[in-house]
Each structure stands twice: as structure tokens, then as C-alpha cells.
Write an enzyme that holds these catalytic residues in place. Structure first.
Site, PDB file in Angstrom:
ATOM      1  N   HIS A 159      16.467  -7.507  -2.949  1.00 64.30           N
ATOM      2  CA  HIS A 159      15.492  -8.058  -1.980  1.00 64.30           C
ATOM      3  C   HIS A 159      15.102  -7.029  -0.924  1.00 64.30           C
ATOM      4  O   HIS A 159      14.714  -7.402   0.183  1.00 64.30           O
ATOM      5  CB  HIS A 159      16.041  -9.317  -1.291  1.00 64.30           C
ATOM      6  CG  HIS A 159      16.646 -10.315  -2.232  1.00 64.30           C
ATOM      7  ND1 HIS A 159      15.963 -11.412  -2.715  1.00 64.30           N
ATOM      8  CD2 HIS A 159      17.874 -10.369  -2.809  1.00 64.30           C
ATOM      9  CE1 HIS A 159      16.747 -12.098  -3.540  1.00 64.30           C
ATOM     10  NE2 HIS A 159      17.906 -11.493  -3.617  1.00 64.30           N
ATOM     11  N   SER A 280      -3.042  15.073   7.208  1.00 67.05           N
ATOM     12  CA  SER A 280      -4.100  14.220   7.747  1.00 67.05           C
ATOM     13  C   SER A 280      -5.028  15.084   8.568  1.00 67.05           C
ATOM     14  O   SER A 280      -4.586  16.013   9.249  1.00 67.05           O
ATOM     15  CB  SER A 280      -3.478  13.139   8.615  1.00 67.05           C
ATOM     16  OG  SER A 280      -4.438  12.651   9.539  1.00 67.05           O
ATOM     17  N   LYS A 286       1.358  14.394  10.128  1.00 69.27           N
ATOM     18  CA  LYS A 286       1.466  13.670   8.864  1.00 69.27           C
ATOM     19  C   LYS A 286       1.755  14.577   7.662  1.00 69.27           C
ATOM     20  O   LYS A 286       1.230  15.658   7.526  1.00 69.27           O
ATOM     21  CB  LYS A 286       0.161  12.910   8.571  1.00 69.27           C
ATOM     22  CG  LYS A 286      -0.112  11.748   9.486  1.00 69.27           C
ATOM     23  CD  LYS A 286       0.886  10.606   9.342  1.00 69.27           C
ATOM     24  CE  LYS A 286       0.722   9.865   8.065  1.00 69.27           C
ATOM     25  NZ  LYS A 286      -0.336   8.903   8.025  1.00 69.27           N
ATOM     26  N   GLU A 293       1.657   8.120  -4.474  1.00 75.41           N
ATOM     27  CA  GLU A 293       0.699   7.049  -4.155  1.00 75.41           C
ATOM     28  C   GLU A 293      -0.372   6.932  -5.237  1.00 75.41           C
ATOM     29  O   GLU A 293      -0.731   5.832  -5.661  1.00 75.41           O
ATOM     30  CB  GLU A 293       0.031   7.322  -2.805  1.00 75.41           C
ATOM     31  CG  GLU A 293       0.932   7.105  -1.611  1.00 75.41           C
ATOM     32  CD  GLU A 293       0.208   7.492  -0.329  1.00 75.41           C
ATOM     33  OE1 GLU A 293      -0.381   6.622   0.298  1.00 75.41           O
ATOM     34  OE2 GLU A 293       0.220   8.691   0.035  1.00 75.41           O
TER      35      GLU A 293
END
Ligand code: ARG
Length: 462
Positions: A159, A280, A286, A293
Site C-alpha cells: 500500500h 528545467s 531541477k 517518465e
């Protein structure tokens, strides 16, 4: 190009509508089959010569002509014509332009229906072999990393809540199990891809004394397909491949999700090499895990292709229908996507760096050794249900006082059960917890090393 040259122009009294010509053409995307189309034609011509339909001279001229065309295409000296509809008619028309009327004899005893089915199978077989090699490279990288990280402790989750400590190597080998099943599925799919539909002709076979076993053998197929109607209409093999691809992508989306979480400042379990990440344009701090992704995102298109192909074949009457031309783009895109994703992962995996201290620290939070305390109490004679209750109370105390079990004093623990003695701390440590799970399939470092060795042996047998 004039309409008169269409190989099927004979029964038509007006030229094809210009839009319909573009609408029905497949050459824009099926030209990638040229190499396998030529190989299929070479085998067919060889067989026609063997059974006496083509003379030696005719066969030699066709062979030379096809090889010249292959070289032209490879050198970029081939102009594909939409008027000629598809890869098959483009190459055949060029052959006749090159060698004269003998070129027109190549299509004896064959149809584009068995030709295209043969081409796709030959093409897919090569791509399967390339994909299998990349899958093997990825698995080897994973197993190497698992071996190096056999004793590295991290929290295990259910979970997505801290459950019990596991070793990082164990987690990586779980991924390898998924990939191992994918590899087995791919090899199973290959068996059904590797059959030759050549000779089924349009749908019913042909009146010429062809030898289907001979062409099957020349092309490296295991056998000819059994039934001519099924041969030209079956696309199960493409659906099976995209089913394999969908499962593989689903697995890789799961790896991606975990890598993305682990690379975040909140988890901080791993470092991904800079060359697999991007920055970024506005936030200087970043470092984005773009590769995982994108792999996660590309799963959608591959699963979409599976649904597309199944829907394409649903309710189709026997035998070939023009619908089947729609098999290529989804299949090709599934192949391309899987190959790219596997390459990215095979390159990236060996460079994943485990931030061991953060993993260890996280594993020590969240009462991950609560089950170990319960097991300890059971070994001291307490029934499991009562032990569960005692540990539950200890955890509630820990939550209240912001201390994990291993951070409590003996006296504190003893308020919940008098059977707890100083040896309890051997079981509350992370090392004690993982080493205790020392059985086949368990997370103990010793087991992980043995599992990695078994995985390596299985991969080496390919
Ligand atoms: N371009 C066609 C395809 O991809 C080749 C077979 C065409 N056969 C036919 N009878 N129109 O399926």
C-alpha cells in the site's frame, strides 16, 4: 506515373481517384518491409526455378535484379510511388523496368496476400530477435546490480506504506522475474510467428506445382502454415506480439514509477545518472527523471496498439480483407517503442546508484520490524493474535513518543509484555530482520546472492 502501369489495371475503365489512391496506399509505411519482401521473392523465385516454372536464366536475372533493387533502396536511390500502392508492387514494377518481361514472371503462383503475410512474419522474427537481445542486456544489468546490492537494506512497502525491511537486491530481482516471464512469452510468440504462409496465394492455394516446404526452409521458417485461408488472414501472431509488448511495457511502467519516486528528494533512495535526466528552464535546482517518465508514458500507446489490432481483426470474415493493411502501423510502432524503451533501460540500469544510507534510514522508520517483534513474542510462547495486540500497543506508544521500536528502552518495551528480554534488540535491527528471512525466495542477503546466481544461469542458457 500513368494509371496503365497498375498491375491490376486490366479490368478498370477509369483511373483511380487521386484521393482514393493515397487513401488506399500503404507504401508510406510498408516500405520498411523491403528487405524481407526481397528475401521472400528470392525464395519464391528459387522455388519456381526448382519446380521448372522459371528457367535458370530467368531465375538468375530475377535474382540479380532483386539484389540490385535492394542495393538501390539501401543507397537511397529508389523512388517510392504511391500509384504503385505498396512495397510489393513498387519492387515488382522496378524489377520489370530493370530486367524486362522476365520480371513479370516472379508473381507466378503467389499473391500479395500471402506475400505480405510472409513479409510481416519475416520482419517481426528479426525484430523479436533484436528485442530478445536488448531484454537480455537489461536483465544482465539488473542481476549485476542486484548482486552488488544484495545486502543493502531498504524499506519494503505494501500500500506504499512501510511494511518490512527488504534488501535492494531482492527488490531488483523481483523486477527481473517480471522480465524473465516477458522473455519466455516472447519466445513462445516467436514459435507461432515462425511459420510460412507463402504459397497460400490469394486464399485457396495455386494450380502451379509449388513446393511450400522448400520456400519455408529457405526462409528459415519452422514449417509452412497449414490452411491457405487461415494463412492469408491470420494476424494472431501480431496480436500476440503486442500482448507481449503490452505486458513488458506495463512492467517497465512499474519500474519507472518506482525509480521516479526513489529519485525524488522525499525518498532520495537513488541517484540517476545526469545523462539520463534533464533540467528545467525555470527552476535551476531541477533534475527530472525524463527517461523513466517517458517509458511510463509510452506504455499507453503500446497497450493502445494491442486494443487496435484486436479490434481490427474482430468480426473479419475469411480470408484476406483490405482491413489487414491496418495491421502494420500499430505493429511497427509497438516494435519501435519497445526497442527504444529497452535500450534506454539497458543503458541506464547499470548506472543507477543506491543511496544506501538514506535507504537504511528510511527502513528504520515506520516500525518496519513490528512483525519481527511479534514473531519474537511467539517464539517466547505467546499466541500470535496476542503478540499482534502487544506489538500494536508498543507501536501506538512509539507513535505518541516519536520513537521507533528499536529506539525504546527495555523497560519501555516490557510495559507491554514481561517476556521481552534484552535479546529482543537482535530482532528489532534491520539486519536481523532481513537475515532472518533466510529461505528460498526470501529477502536475506544470502538468499539474494543465490537467487542472482540462478537468474544469471537461466539467462546464460539462451
Ligand atoms: N498492402 C497490402 C497490405 O498491407 C498488401 C496486400 C494487398 N492485397 C490485396 N489483395 N489488395 O495488406
Amino acid at each position: 506515373m500513368s494509371d496503365a502501369i497498375k498491375p491490376w489495371g486490366g479490368r478498370f475503365s477509369e483511373p483511380t481517384d487521386a484521393f482514393v489512391e493515397r487513401f488506399t496506399a500503404s507504401v508510406g509505411f510498408d516500405q520498411r518491409l523491403y528487405h524481407h519482401d526481397i528475401n521472400g521473392s528470392l525464395a519464391h523465385a528459387n522455388m519456381l526455378n526448382k519446380v521448372g516454372i522459371l528457367t535458370d536464366d530467368e531465375y538468375r536475372a530475377i535474382e540479380q535484379g532483386l539484389e540490385d533493387i535492394r542495393a538501390d533502396i539501401q543507397a537511397g536511390n529508389f523512388e517510392w510511388s504511391v500509384t504503385l500502392e505498396d512495397v510489393h508492387m513498387n519492387i515488382e514494377a522496378r524489377l520489370t523496368a530493370k530486367i524486362g518481361d522476365t520480371g513479370k514472371k516472379l508473381h507466378t503462383g503467389r499473391s500479395r496476400n500471402d506475400q505480405v503475410a510472409t513479409d510481416i512474419r519475416l520482419y517481426l522474427r528479426d525484430e523479436i530477435d533484436a528485442i530478445a537481445a536488448e531484454l537480455t542486456r537489461l536483465q544482465n544489468g539488473l542481476v549485476d546490480l542486484a548482486e552488488r546490492e544484495a545486502a543493502t537494506i531498504m524499506p519494503g512497502f505494501t500500500h506504499l506504506q512501510t511494511a518490512q525491511p527488504v534488501t535492494f537486491g531482492h527488490h531488483l530481482l523481483a523486477w527481473n522475474e517480471m522480465l524473465q516471464r516477458d522473455y519466455e512469452r516472447l519466445m513462445d510468440c516467436r514459435k507461432r510467428v515462425n511459420k510460412s504462409p507463402l504459397g497460400a496465394a490469394a486464399l485457396a492455394g495455386t494450380t502451379y506445382p509449388i513446393d511450400r516446404f522448400y520456400t519455408a526452409k529457405l526462409l528459415g521458417f519452422d514449417a509452412p502454415t497449414e490452411n491457405s485461408l487461415d494463412s492469408v488472414s491470420d494476424r494472431d501472431f501480431a496480436i500476440e506480439f503486442t500482448a507481449f509488448a503490452s505486458l513488458l511495457m506495463m512492467h517497465m511502467s512499474r519500474f519507472s514509477e518506482e525509480l521516479i519516486l526513489w529519485a525524488s528528494a522525499q525518498f532520495n533512495f537513488i541517484d540517476l545518472p545526469d545523462r539520463f535526466c534533464t533540467g528545467s528552464s525555470i527552476m535551476p535546482q531541477k533534475k527530472n527523471p525524463d527517461v523513466p517518465e517517458l517509458v511510463r508514458g509510452k506504455t499507453g500507446r503500446v497497450v493502445g496498439h494491442l486494443i487496435g489490432l484486436i479490434t481490427l481483426m474482430k468480426s473479419q470474415p475469411l480470408a484476406y480483407n483490405k482491413d489487414n493493411q491496418e495491421d502494420k502501423e500499430p505493429l511497427f510502432d509497438a516494435i519501435d517503442t519497445v526497442k527504444d524503451c529497452l535500450k534506454a533501460y539497458a543503458d541506464m540500469t547499470p548506472a543507477i546508484v543506491a543511496r544506501k544510507s538514506y535507504m537504511q534510514e528510511a527502513a528504520g522508520r515506520g516500525f518496519s520490524t513490528a512483525t519481527d517483534l511479534a514473531d519474537y513474542l511467539v517464539r517466547k510462547g505467546i499466541p500470535f493474535r496476542d503478540a499482534h495486540e502487544i506489538v500494536g500497543k508498543s507501536v501506538a506508544f512509539g507513535v505518541e513518543n516519536e520513537r521507533d521500536l528499536w529506539e525504546m528502552t527495555l523497560q519501555e518495551l516490557q510495559q507491554f509484555s514481561p517476556v521481552i528480554e534484552t535479546d529482543v534488540f537482535d530482532y528489532l535491527t534491520l539486519e536481523g530482520s532481513v537475515s532472518a528471512r533466510n529461505h528460498f525466495g526470501g529477502t536475506a542477503p544470502e538468499q539474494v546472492s543465490m537467487a542472482a546466481k540462478r537468474a544469471r544461469d537461466i539467462i546464460a542458457e539462451r
